[in-house]
Design a protein around this motif. Structure first.
Motif, PDB file in Angstrom:
ATOM      1  N   PHE A 168       2.964   7.671  -6.287  1.00  0.00           N
ATOM      2  CA  PHE A 168       1.923   8.702  -6.260  1.00  0.00           C
ATOM      3  C   PHE A 168       0.837   8.368  -7.266  1.00  0.00           C
ATOM      4  N   TYR A 169       1.222   8.101  -8.494  1.00  0.00           N
ATOM      5  CA  TYR A 169       0.232   7.848  -9.545  1.00  0.00           C
ATOM      6  C   TYR A 169      -0.522   6.534  -9.327  1.00  0.00           C
ATOM      7  N   ASP A 170       0.171   5.534  -8.773  1.00  0.00           N
ATOM      8  CA  ASP A 170      -0.457   4.215  -8.611  1.00  0.00           C
ATOM      9  C   ASP A 170      -1.294   4.107  -7.342  1.00  0.00           C
ATOM     10  N   ILE A 171      -0.887   4.826  -6.285  1.00  0.00           N
ATOM     11  CA  ILE A 171      -1.517   4.624  -4.976  1.00  0.00           C
ATOM     12  C   ILE A 171      -2.237   5.871  -4.477  1.00  0.00           C
ATOM     13  N   ILE A 172      -1.550   6.986  -4.464  1.00  0.00           N
ATOM     14  CA  ILE A 172      -2.096   8.186  -3.835  1.00  0.00           C
ATOM     15  C   ILE A 172      -3.180   8.840  -4.684  1.00  0.00           C
TER      16      ILE A 172
END
Length: 272
Positions: A168-172
């Motif tokens: 979530f933090y890296d992509i979304i």
């Protein structure tokens, strides 16, 4: 058709300020849309079928049994064999492994999907769900709680149910902020992982009797469309098994296309 209206970027910004963004040019809105709890629907079907005389057995099917091109039943992990001339394989992400026990190779793989529970200063009350062109979606729950998810081409394949918050933090989140800057402050407070039964041939359901195995019916490979289609699918398969004329002709989703390698593609511009 559905009651859908087009909103310009200015109209979106006026009516739903958190959904305004520099790359948003407009969107469709269904004011009569709603949401459904899949498990509640499942339990409703279960209770009704019991009332109509169905018996439910708790057990793990480890193999299918066949003879001479016809299905003969199933074997459970307990060693018990249940004999029957009709079997419906609705085992989701485990469909391929089960069919392999009778020599059928179905192009269905288990692909992990994450749903993240997110808290934000943005109150979700009164806001509709939002589906971005990339496939990222935001579903309001209550107060400042949201459900968010975005399927990726490199989502893990396999029977893994661990939650990877870093995705979530890296992509979304970077993509979310780029599209909807109002969501620049939030934190992940929960989530879950589940499996899509992905049909690698064409991403569509495989429905009906397997051409080379009489009595073996498939409801597999929904690739994320399962709950949307399950009501019609259940009726369709019941009518096929009872040799009745189907209310809806879903034959183009039949399994023969798997044997022939003939994909049935949706419109290339689909969102989810």
């Amino acid at each position: 058709g559905c009651a859908i209206e087009w909103l310009s970027a200015d109209q979106i910004a006026d009516a739903y300020p958190p959904f305004a963004g520099p790359q948003i040019v407009g969107g469709t809105l269904g004011r009569l849309d709603g949401s459904v709890d899949p498990n509640a629907v499942l339990q409703g079907y279960r209770r009704k079928s019991i009332a109509l005389g169905a018996d439910f057995i708790t057990g793990q099917v480890t193999s299918l049994n066949s003879d001479g091109g016809s299905i003969r039943g199933v074997t459970l992990a307990s060693g018990e064999t249940i004999r029957t001339g009709v079997v419906v394989n609705a085992s989701g992400a485990w469909a391929r492994d089960l069919l392999a026990t009778v020599g059928i190779d179905l192009p269905v793989i288990p692909v992990m999907r994450h749903v993240h529970v997110v808290e934000s200063p943005i109150l979700s009350t009164g806001l509709p769900s939002a589906f971005l062109p990339s496939g990222l979606y935001l579903i309001p729950e209550h107060d400042g709680t949201w459900l968010m998810a975005w399927s990726q081409p490199d989502d893990p394949v396999g029977f893994d149910f661990s939650v990877h918050r870093h995705r979530f933090y890296d992509i979304i989140w970077p993509h979310l902020i780029e599209q909807l800057p109002a969501f620049d402050r939030l934190r992940v407070v929960g989530g879950w992982a589940g499996l899509y039964a992905v049909n690698t041939l064409d991403g569509n359901a495989i429905l009906g009797e397997w051409p080379e195995m009489r009595g073996l019916y498939l409801a597999n490979g929904f690739s994320g469309h399962g709950f949307q289609q399950c009501h019609a699918v259940g009726r369709y398969l019941a009518e096929l098994i009872l040799r009745q004329t189907p209310t809806l002709d879903l034959s183009r989703l039949g399994p023969r296309r798997i044997l022939e390698g003939s994909p049935l593609f949706e419109h290339a511009g689909r969102i989810i």
